[in-house]
Write an enzyme that holds these catalytic residues in place. Structure first.
Site, PDB file in Angstrom:
ATOM      1  N   LYS A 100       0.845  -1.181   0.000  1.00 34.74           N
ATOM      2  CA  LYS A 100       0.000   0.000   0.000  1.00 34.74           C
ATOM      3  C   LYS A 100       0.889   1.242   0.000  1.00 34.74           C
ATOM      4  CE  LYS A 100      -3.710   1.942   2.833  1.00 34.74           C
ATOM      5  NZ  LYS A 100      -4.647   1.601   3.897  1.00 34.74           N
ATOM      6  N   SER A 148      -7.526   3.558   2.206  1.00 37.22           N
ATOM      7  CA  SER A 148      -7.900   2.162   2.407  1.00 37.22           C
ATOM      8  C   SER A 148      -6.909   1.273   1.687  1.00 37.22           C
ATOM      9  CB  SER A 148      -9.287   1.899   1.866  1.00 37.22           C
ATOM     10  OG  SER A 148      -9.188   1.618   0.491  1.00 37.22           O
ATOM     11  N   SER A 172      -9.781  -1.136   7.140  1.00 36.22           N
ATOM     12  CA  SER A 172      -9.158  -0.955   5.821  1.00 36.22           C
ATOM     13  C   SER A 172      -8.397  -2.157   5.280  1.00 36.22           C
ATOM     14  CB  SER A 172      -8.240   0.267   5.828  1.00 36.22           C
ATOM     15  OG  SER A 172      -9.009   1.430   5.973  1.00 36.22           O
TER      16      SER A 172
END
Ligand code: NAG
Ligand code: NAG
Ligand code: NAG
Length: 473
Positions: A100, A148, A172
């Protein structure tokens, strides 16, 4: 929490395309075997995923950047394996990982949380979990705009990458995992280091794997847990939970036998009228019983309505004040950056971002956070309230019923787990009448990852409900 908007956007995209995929649902164990038998090497694997990204990402938009050194690192992994360097024979060596975009990498990748304000900022060092990963493998990609972990979930679901890492404050990891029919592990807060991760809340944030199988997620978890000097207090406290020999030993048949699992129906088993989901989840409860679990049905979590309302529980008040402190600390730690404080980010957005035209939902939260002034009476009362709700609610139910875990569909239980710092695993379980996936969430008390892995693995092996996405309209 800044989650739902990009997430919905991606679901719409998913629903709007139709294409056929050459599916490659390869697991870490299969990849390791293929490495060993010289059926594939890291370069070919990385080339395959880069090809899938080129093909699918223009529509799916799960991947923001690709490490320009990916092939170079793959070649290095292949050379190490050929030379039988010890570390090349274990763990995630040579397997690309998608991160991420809130997780810092000290290389050519940007770490921006999807914000232009952080483009060209330079991080001081790898995030704690990234240095653990680098010791095990060269990773490749950096993903997802927004707060998220939908980018990692989408990318793994669509086979654009083997395994990925997301972050969760409240939902998330669990929510995108549930909605994309992949496995997400939300570890106990502190089990994985948050150092070098663009933060929301020091007391709620956690970093965990999003993968296609429980086994893959556990291999990744095994690599990223443990003490990190730069997140010292939390990782030291949680390191007591790490079992000698790590987590893969809990991937074993018969893991559901004798496990006491609480079923909280109200409100988690309530589905829209006519939905097939109630029957599907009833069948899943039967499967758990058949596999030897003892279900303790119709339990209630005291104070649940308050906990699920993040304003009433204190979660919103505490998180927003913690966010200001944490993001200011992160921005100050950068080697170079256009923005050095939350106030700078707000000013940047006002100057350069058309707040009317873009879905810049963050700005309102930023303004509310900027208006806070540290942890004062209001915040301390909110923190005490969350602790009380946890003690009298989830914790009490677990202890009084001697539960190993709680089972709930989807990820709606996430605020309960957020305020308690509790772990959970979401496993593919169902598809609603529109074909949208819904996961099964197994949660437990701090440090219960070994038990949750046994249960989740047992459930996954008994159901095998993950379907590869077909992107049907
Ligand atoms: C990082 O961002 C800069 C500025 O947009 C861009 O030129 C560069 O290609 C990005 N790095 C990677 C690895 O994509
Ligand atoms: C559910 O739908 C059925 C028919 O579609 C209807 O007869 C029934 O009253 C509905 N139940 C509720 C609780 O809305
Ligand atoms: C949530 O709690 C707040 C504060 O207690 C209250 O004002 C609000 O109406 C609640 N929201 C819902 C949907 O119940």
């Amino acid at each position: 929490m800044p989650m739902s908007i990009t997430f919905l956007l991606i679901l719409v995209l998913l629903a709007s395309i139709s294409s056929c995929l050459a599916q490659k649902e390869a697991t870490i164990q299969e990849l390791r075997l293929a490495f060993k038998e010289n059926r594939i090497n890291s370069r070919r694997l990385v080339e395959f995923y880069l090809g899938e990204i080129n093909k699918l990402n223009p529509v799916l938009k799960g991947v923001l950047e690709v490490n320009p050194d990916a092939l170079y690192e793959a070649d290095r992994a292949d050379r190490e394996r050929a030379a039988k360097v010890p570390r090349s024979l274990v763990g995630l060596h040579g397997i690309p990982v998608l991160l991420k975009d809130t997780i810092a990498t000290k290389d050519k990748l940007n770490t921006t949380a999807g914000s232009f304000a952080l483009l060209e900022s330079i991080v001081p060092r790898d995030a704690g979990i990234v240095s653990k990963l680098r010791n095990a493998n060269p990773y490749v990609l950096s993903a997802t705009p927004c707060g998220s972990s939908s980018g990692p979930a989408i990318s793994v679901a669509a086979n654009m990458v083997a395994v990925s890492i997301g972050t969760e404050t409240d939902g998330s990891i669990l929510c995108p995992a549930s909605f994309n029919s992949v496995v997400g592990i939300k570890p106990t807060v502190g089990l994985t280091s948050r150092a070098g991760v663009i933060p929301i809340s020091a007391s709620l944030d956690t970093v965990g794997p999003i993968c296609r199988t429980v086994s893959d997620a556990v291999y990744v978890l095994d690599t990223i847990v443990g003490f990190d000097y730069n997140d010292g207090e939390a990782t030291k406290r949680a390191s007591q939970y790490i079992p000698p020999g790590g987590y893969t030993q809990f991937l074993k048949p018969g893991g559901l036998k004798g496990k006491r699992i609480g079923v909280v129906r109200n409100p988690f088993f309530v589905f829209s009228n006519g939905s097939n989901l109630l029957q599907v989840f009833e069948n899943h409860l039967d499967t758990l019983r058949l596999e030897g679990a003892i279900l303790v049905d119709k339990l209630e979590i005291a104070g649940l309505n308050t906990i699920l309302n993040t304003t009433a529980s204190g979660e919103a008040v505490a998180t927003i004040a913690e966010f200001k402190i944490a993001i200011n600390g992160y921005l100050k730690s950068l080697v170079t950056s256009k923005v050095r404080s939350l106030a700078d980010v707000i000013a940047f957005n006002q100057k350069f971002v058309d707040l009317e035209k873009t879905e810049e939902f963050g700005q309102e939260i930023f303004l509310a956070a900027e208006a806070t002034n540290g942890i004062g009476d209001l915040e301390n009362a909110a923190i005490a309230n969350m602790a009380r709700l946890t003690r009298d609610g989830y914790l009490k139910m677990m202890v009084e019923n001697r539960l190993d875990a709680v089972v709930t569909p989807g990820s709606n239980i996430s605020p309960v787990l957020a305020i308690g710092g509790f772990p959970a695993i979401s496993v593919p379980a169902a598809y609603n009448d529109d074909g949208v996936p819904v996961g099964m969430c197994f949660s437990g008390l701090k440090g219960s990852e070994p038990t949750l892995i046994e249960i989740s693995y047992g459930f996954e092996q008994a159901t095998k409900d993950r379907k590869v996405p077909t992107f049907l309209a």
